[in-house]
Design a protein around this motif. Structure first.
Motif, short mmCIF file in Angstrom:
data_model
loop_
_atom_site.label_atom_id
_atom_site.label_comp_id
_atom_site.label_asym_id
_atom_site.label_seq_id
_atom_site.Cartn_x
_atom_site.Cartn_y
_atom_site.Cartn_z
N TRP A 232 -4.89 -4.98 -0.80
CA TRP A 232 -5.63 -3.76 -1.15
C TRP A 232 -5.34 -3.26 -2.56
N CYS B 108 2.52 2.29 -6.36
CA CYS B 108 1.50 1.42 -5.76
C CYS B 108 0.14 2.02 -6.06
N THR C 62 0.81 -1.22 0.00
CA THR C 62 0.00 0.00 0.00
C THR C 62 0.84 1.27 0.00
N PRO D 148 -5.36 2.10 -2.60
CA PRO D 148 -6.01 0.97 -1.92
C PRO D 148 -7.50 0.88 -2.24
#
Length: 331
Positions: free
Chosen positions: A102, A119, A32, A122
């Motif tokens: 996530w 990333c 995350t 989420p």
């Protein structure tokens, strides 16, 4: 002394619960934050496309997908070629993609290894859809994926939602377990209630762990079987599975010791019951006095009543030493 013993009795299951929560949170937050090397190392599955996107690769992405499409009958080669060419020009594929609970992370391979630089945001109930994430949905290439891989992705999509819920329940139940566990300081009933909450936490922790390793092991096998010849390779993340099974072991051990603490270590002083019986049940403690009945020598004997003279506070009755009485008797 009783409360101290009670606290010592629940210290072990309480520490085991904390030991289960810490790795659970790490698993929950894995993938995350692109700036955290710890969280980046926690992933369930990694798709390595470095050979596909490397300059050393002999074939371009379009050529590889064209070869994959060649096995599918009834396709128009010219239309497919145009779609693949468009996909190749528009792709900005990274060397690897890692899958967390996530979302996913991506990055490139360097001399130091795999370095994450992105990333995704989420998202609850996340599942990694390569067709969408690799921007294949507008090229028609998604229809060229083998049926085995499509079936594995469908199973992964469905099971990943259950896995997300299971991990969420496990984390929440473990936190509640720590809060309810404070009540166990005061009584064994508190330990019993905590044991019930701990059982729920352990159940979902173990279930989510088993689901994760089973799901991604199957996905890895299908992924490599279908795409490895095109330069795409899948691997399982080691750290996240170590963390989730450590959490499972601590959760199960915590449940066991919470049950033990509900059967022993009441927290009462060992002399508490004796004092209560002495005060309420009529039992006498050693070297104490109690008042004797009146008359103290039985109904056939009457105590002499002392007489007083006017203006005097001193009894005028005299007593023989042998007949002197004691109003209380020693027991």
């Amino acid at each position: 002394m009783g409360k101290a013993g009670r606290i010592a009795c629940i210290s072990l299951p309480y520490l085991l619960t904390i030991g289960a929560l810490v790795p659970l949170i790490l698993v929950y937050l894995g993938g995350t934050n692109s700036g955290s090397s710890t969280l980046n190392s926690l992933y369930f599955f990694r798709a390595d496309l470095s050979n596909l996107t490397s300059q050393e690769n002999a074939q371009s992405l379009g050529e590889q997908l064209h070869d994959l499409a060649g096995d599918v009958a009834g396709l128009d080669g010219d239309q497919l070629g145009q779609a693949l060419q468009h996909a190749r020009e528009q792709f900005n594929l990274r060397d690897f993609y890692t899958i967390g609970l996530w979302g996913y992370c991506a990055g490139n391979k360097t001399d130091d290894g795999f370095e994450v630089d992105y990333c995704s945001k989420p998202k609850a109930n996340f599942w990694f859809n390569p067709v969408e994430i690799w921007n294949l949905n507008d090229t028609g290439v998604d229809n060229l994926l083998p049926s085995d891989l499509n079936r594995a992705l469908d199973i992964y999509e469905t099971v990943s939602k259950w896995m997300f819920v299971a991990y969420t329940v496990a984390v929440i139940a473990t936190i509640i377990e720590l809060l309810v566990g404070l009540s166990a300081i005061f009584s064994r009933l508190g330990s019993l209630v905590t044991s019930l909450v701990s059982g729920v936490a352990a159940l979902f922790t173990v279930a989510s762990s088993v689901t994760a390793i089973t799901l991604f092991a199957v996905l890895k096998g299908t992924f490599n079987n279908v795409l490895e010849e095109y330069g795409v390779h899948g691997d399982l993340g080691r750290n996240i599975y170590v963390a989730t099974f450590i959490a499972s072991a601590f959760a199960l051990a915590g449940t066991l010791f919470w049950l033990v603490s509900s059967c022993c270590c009441s927290g009462r002083s060992p002399y508490h019951g004796d004092r209560k019986r002495g005060l309420l049940g009529g039992e006498k403690t050693p070297y104490s006095y109690e008042r004797v009945g009146s008359p103290y020598m039985g109904p056939g004997h009457s105590s002499p009543m002392p007489s007083y003279s006017p203006g005097s506070h001193v009894p005028m009755q005299t007593y023989n030493r042998s007949e002197a009485y004691e109003p209380y008797r020693q027991v």
